[in-house]
Write an enzyme that holds these catalytic residues in place. Structure first.
Site, PDB file in Angstrom:
ATOM      1  N   ASP A 199       0.861  -1.188   0.000  1.00 20.19           N
ATOM      2  CA  ASP A 199       0.000   0.000   0.000  1.00 20.19           C
ATOM      3  C   ASP A 199       0.893   1.233   0.000  1.00 20.19           C
ATOM      4  OD1 ASP A 199      -2.355   1.487   0.095  1.00 20.19           O
ATOM      5  OD2 ASP A 199      -2.394   1.516   2.280  1.00 20.19           O
ATOM      6  N   ASP A 216       3.720   1.706   8.178  1.00 19.08           N
ATOM      7  CA  ASP A 216       2.481   0.961   7.944  1.00 19.08           C
ATOM      8  C   ASP A 216       2.634  -0.162   6.919  1.00 19.08           C
ATOM      9  OD1 ASP A 216      -0.075   0.087   8.104  1.00 19.08           O
ATOM     10  OD2 ASP A 216      -0.978   1.803   7.104  1.00 19.08           O
TER      11      ASP A 216
END
Length: 324
Positions: A199, A216
């Site tokens: 992502d 993340d």
């Protein structure tokens, strides 16, 4: 029934952090996160920590630990990544039925769109990340592929009656046409799946003190390397060509880039569009989603989606980006 996150109160967050031996100062700040719940927790006489509470039933314990191991592997290779803290040899903890991890606080700014100097350095960072990612595969995390990001996404939207009846035929038609093209595209392009960030939008590559770091890795998975590069590109075709050149120049200092993957870019963009709509649909029982995405389900939203999918069909007919 109430959503599981409904019981995740500030007191529970503090209790979870203090169960690992930290002494909080009772300050809890909810951060911008929807898939999981993430909080900044103040610690007495120390820098605040970030507590991440994983969405129940999304990932297995083994898959979460694999994410954490990947972070640690990157950190050991001096790739600047925000890895989870280790307590007594463990990174994944449980409290009151919630699985959680703690991270050091690392701030920063997203890259400037189109900044060629920053793109060169981002390419270096991603090249280092992929050099580690290509060394061995994930065993417990899913891959990015047309069946799960494309076909399964359409099934979710059709089965759940999320698309307004007036626009359903148009959306289903363009989506099915697009999926046929994507099946053929991914079958025709040869690539070797590697461990990815997954992502890698600009908000997950933060700039601070003249350096970038990765945050993340919750969506890390197997897939084509170009998945972590294409979201760095913006603007008209000639702008994206120059941006791609800088990105890949930096990348190839640390890892070989397979230019044969470039035709996948528009296909990956199409999969991201479909997967995003399905993600919203799958999370609609979480009260945070109707509050934060009130436009989901409106005719305007789905009309825009139909237009974007049609544009992706047209983009697949265009000449792919190339390196010069």
């Amino acid at each position: 029934m109430p959503h599981p996150f409904a019981t995740l109160t500030p007191d529970l967050v503090l209790d979870a952090v203090e169960s690992l031996g930290y002494l909080s100062d009772a300050r809890v700040l909810a951060l911008n996160s929807y898939e999981n719940r993430v909080y900044q927790v103040g610690i007495e006489d120390e820098t605040p920590l970030i507590a991440k509470f994983y969405r129940p039933a999304r990932w297995s314990d083994a898959a979460i630990r694999e994410e954490h191991s990947f972070s640690a592997e990157l950190a050991e290779c001096d790739v600047p990544v925000v890895a989870p803290l280790v307590r007594d040899g463990e990174t994944l903890f449980e409290h009151a039925g919630f699985r959680f991890a703690l991270f050091p606080r690392r701030g920063g700014r997203a890259p400037e769109p189109g900044n060629l100097d920053q793109l060169y350095r981002l390419g270096q960072l991603l090249g280092r990340l992929h050099a580690v990612g290509a060394s061995r595969p994930f065993e417990h995390r899913e891959a990015l592929a047309v069946p799960n990001f494309g076909h399964a996404s359409l099934a979710t939207l059709l089965d759940g009656n999320f698309i307004p009846r007036s626009l359903l035929p148009a959306y289903e038609s363009v989506a099915r046409d697009l999926l046929k093209r994507l099946d053929a595209l991914f079958a025709s392009v040869r690539y070797t799946p590697i461990r990815l960030h997954g992502d890698c939008h600009p908000g997950n590559l933060l700039h601070r003190d003249d350096a970038f770091h990765v945050v993340d890795l919750d969506d890390c998975r197997m897939g084509p390397a170009v998945q972590d590069l294409w979201m760095m590109l913006a603007g008209e075709r000639h702008e994206r060509l120059s941006q791609l050149a800088e990105l890949v120049d930096g990348y190839q200092e640390f890892h070989d880039f397979a230019s044969r993957e470039l035709p996948l870019i528009e296909g990956l963009r199409a999969l991201r569009l479909m997967h995003y709509s399905a993600w919203l649909a799958r999370r609609w029982d979480d009260p945070a989603f109707p509050m934060s995405f009130p436009w989901f389900g409106t005719e305007r939203y789905w009309g825009e989606q139909i237009l974007m999918l049609r544009e992706q069909l047209a983009a697949l007919d265009e000449e792919p980006l190339k390196l010069f």
